[in-house]
Design a protein around this motif. Sequence first.
Motif, PDB file in Angstrom:
ATOM      1  N   GLU A 172       0.813  -1.216   0.000  1.00 56.78           N
ATOM      2  CA  GLU A 172       0.000   0.000   0.000  1.00 56.78           C
ATOM      3  C   GLU A 172       0.849   1.270   0.000  1.00 56.78           C
ATOM      4  N   MET A 173       2.178   1.100  -0.090  1.00 53.89           N
ATOM      5  CA  MET A 173       3.042   2.282  -0.092  1.00 53.89           C
ATOM      6  C   MET A 173       3.559   2.561  -1.505  1.00 53.89           C
ATOM      7  N   PHE A 218      10.853   4.870   4.423  1.00 62.02           N
ATOM      8  CA  PHE A 218      10.643   4.065   5.630  1.00 62.02           C
ATOM      9  C   PHE A 218      11.851   3.182   5.901  1.00 62.02           C
ATOM     10  N   ARG A 237       4.897   4.504  10.068  1.00 66.15           N
ATOM     11  CA  ARG A 237       4.433   3.729   8.933  1.00 66.15           C
ATOM     12  C   ARG A 237       3.105   3.044   9.235  1.00 66.15           C
ATOM     13  N   LYS A 259       0.167   5.509   9.434  1.00 59.05           N
ATOM     14  CA  LYS A 259      -0.198   5.948   8.096  1.00 59.05           C
ATOM     15  C   LYS A 259      -0.974   4.843   7.380  1.00 59.05           C
ATOM     16  N   SER A 260      -0.478   3.617   7.536  1.00 54.67           N
ATOM     17  CA  SER A 260      -1.118   2.530   6.802  1.00 54.67           C
ATOM     18  C   SER A 260      -2.529   2.252   7.337  1.00 54.67           C
ATOM     19  N   GLN A 307      -4.521   4.753   5.550  1.00 51.51           N
ATOM     20  CA  GLN A 307      -4.541   4.555   4.099  1.00 51.51           C
ATOM     21  C   GLN A 307      -5.374   3.344   3.716  1.00 51.51           C
TER      22      GLN A 307
END
Lengths: 330, 288
Positions: free
Chosen positions: A88-89, A97, B7, B10-11, B14
Motif C-alpha cells: 500500500e506504499m 521508511f 508507517r 499511516k497505513s 490509508q
Amino acid sequence: MIEVKNLVKKYGNHLAIDNLSFKIEKGKIYGFLGPNGAGKSTTMNIMTGYLGATKGEVLINGHDILKEPREAKKYIGYLPELPPLYMEMTVLEYLDFAAELKGIPKGQRKSSVEEVLELVKLTDVRGRLIRNLSKGYRQRAGLAQAILGFPDIVILDEPTVGLDPKQIIEIRELIRKLAKDHTVILSSHILAEVKEVCDYIMIIAKGRLVASDTPDNLEHLMDDAKFIEIQAKAEPSRIKEILEPIQEISSVKMEEREDGTTFATLETKENTDIREKVFFAFADQKCPLLLLNTNNVSLEEIFLELTQGDGESKLLLSKREGDETDAGDL
Amino acid sequence: MLAIYKRELKSYFQSMIGCVFVAFLVAFTGIYFMAYNLNAGYPYFSYTLSGSLLVFIVGIPLLTMRSFSEERKNKTDQLLLTAPVGLPQVVLGKYLAMVSVLAAPNIIFCLFPLIIKLQGISYLKVDYISIGVFFLLGCVYIAIGMFLSSLTESQIIAFITAFGVLLVLYLWDGILSFLPSSASSGVVGIIILLTIAVAYIQQMTGNWLISGGIELIGIAACVITYVMKSSLFENILTKILGKLALANVFMDITSNSIVDVSGIILYLSIIAVFIFLTVQTIQRRRWS
C-alpha cells in the motif's frame, strides 16, 4: 567480514543445515549455488538474523548476530527470496521508511534514497504504489532497499528471479558495480549466472558445503581424469593401429559415423597432454584428423556430480576431507 | 521504533481500517448519546460509554488482526527483523500506532460531556475519568488482540480468536457464577490453572526440568496449604478469575462513580504482560 562456524539448523526432525562453516572476505562477490531445498535461503536467513540457528554462530565484523544483533545488522543489507514490500506504499514512501528503519540520519535520508533510486533505475516509478508494479520493478524495489545506505555486506537471495533477460543483465552489472567497494553474497540455482558474476562459488547440497572455490578452480577439480576427443577419416581398426604406439592412453572408445569418419574418446592414464603425440601419429600415417579436442569437465557436470551424488562420489569425499582441514581458509 | 510507528499509523488510515474503526466507534457512541443523554436527559456521559463497550468487541479485533499476521504472510517481517532495530521496539511501535488510532475517537468523545454541560448540569470529572479508563480498557484489548495476531498467519483467524476472547471476557461475570465454591474444588482449579501455565512455559522453553520442577513445587504448595488451612481455598476460583472480568473496573466508574486504582494497575500490568508475550512469541518462532 563474515565468519560462519559450525552452523546447524533443524526444522523438527529435518536437518536443513548440517555443520556449515565458511569465511567471507571483503570486496568479492560470493555465490551460493545449490539445488532447490539445499539450504541456501535458510543459511542467508540465519546470517541476517531473521532466523536463529540450532547450533553454531555467525560473526559479522566480529559481532555475533544473536548476541549483538543491532551492531551486526548495521553492516548488512538483505534482499530475501520474496522482496519484503508493503503493497500500500509508493516506492518513495517505502524507501523512506526503510532508510529510517536502518537508522540513516535524517539529513542524509533523502539523498541516499535518491541515489539508490537512480542506481536501480526506479526513478520513473517512484510515485507509484508498489501494488501496481510489475514483478521486475518490485524486485528492483527490494534490491534498492537492500543496498540503501550502502552497507558493507549485501546479501541477495536469488536476485534475478522473475526478471527478463535485459533486466538480468542490468542487475548483474549493478552487482558488479557494488562489488567494487562492498561484499556481495548472492544465491542462485542457475549455474550460468553464478559463473558469470561471482568471484567465488560455494556449492551447497543437503545443507552441507560440498565445494568452494573460484569458478576456474572448480572446473579443474575433475582434471585428474582427462579425456581427449578425436574425429578422423578412417576405419576404427585403422585408428586403433595408429594409436597403439602412444602408451599414455589407457582406454579408447570408438564410434563409427555414417560419413566414413570415426569419433573416438581417449582416456589418458595421468594428467598429461598427449594432443601433440596424437597429432603427429595421425600425420605420419597420412590419416586426416578432423577434430582434436580436450574434454574439460564443465561446471554443470561438477555441479551435478556434487549435488546429486549419494555422498559416495570420489570428488565429494576428497573435497570434504579438504574442507575439514582448511575450513577457515577460503 | 519511530519509523515503524509512523508507517503503521499511516497505513491504518490509508487502508481504511483506521477510518472505519473511528467512524464505527463514534457513530455508535453518537447513537447511544442521542438516546440516553439528549432524548432521555441523563446527565452522565459515562453511562453512554458503557453502552459503546460492546463496539470494542468487534472494533478492536478489526484493528489488531493485521498487525503481525499480515507481516508474516507477506514476509515483510523479514525487513523488520533484519533491520538494526530491536524486536521490543518493533512490537512497541506497532502497539503504539494502534493505541493512537484508538485515541482518535476518544479525543472526539471528550466533546460530548461539554455538549451536556451546555444543556445544564454535567459531571465532567466522572465523565473524563471514564473516557480515560475506557481508552485504557481499549489498550488492554489491543494488547490481547496483538498477541493473538502474532500467533497466526491468517488475519481471519486472528480476528475470530480476538473476537472470541473479548466476548468471553465481556460475558465473564455470567460464566463465573457457574464455578464451584468449595475448598476442594478450589485446590483442583488452582492446580489446573498451574498446569496450563506450566504447559505454556514448557512449550516456550522446551526445558522439561524447569517446567516439571515448577509443576511439582506448585502442586506440593497447594496440597500443603490445603491440609494446613483449607478455608483459604473457598471461593478462590471466583476471586482470582473474577479479576479477568476486566470491564468491571470501567463499569464501577460508569454505574457507581467509583474509581478502583488497583483495577487501573491491573490494566497496565495486563498490557505489559501481553506485549511481553508478543515479543516472546515472535522470538520463539525464529527458533522453531
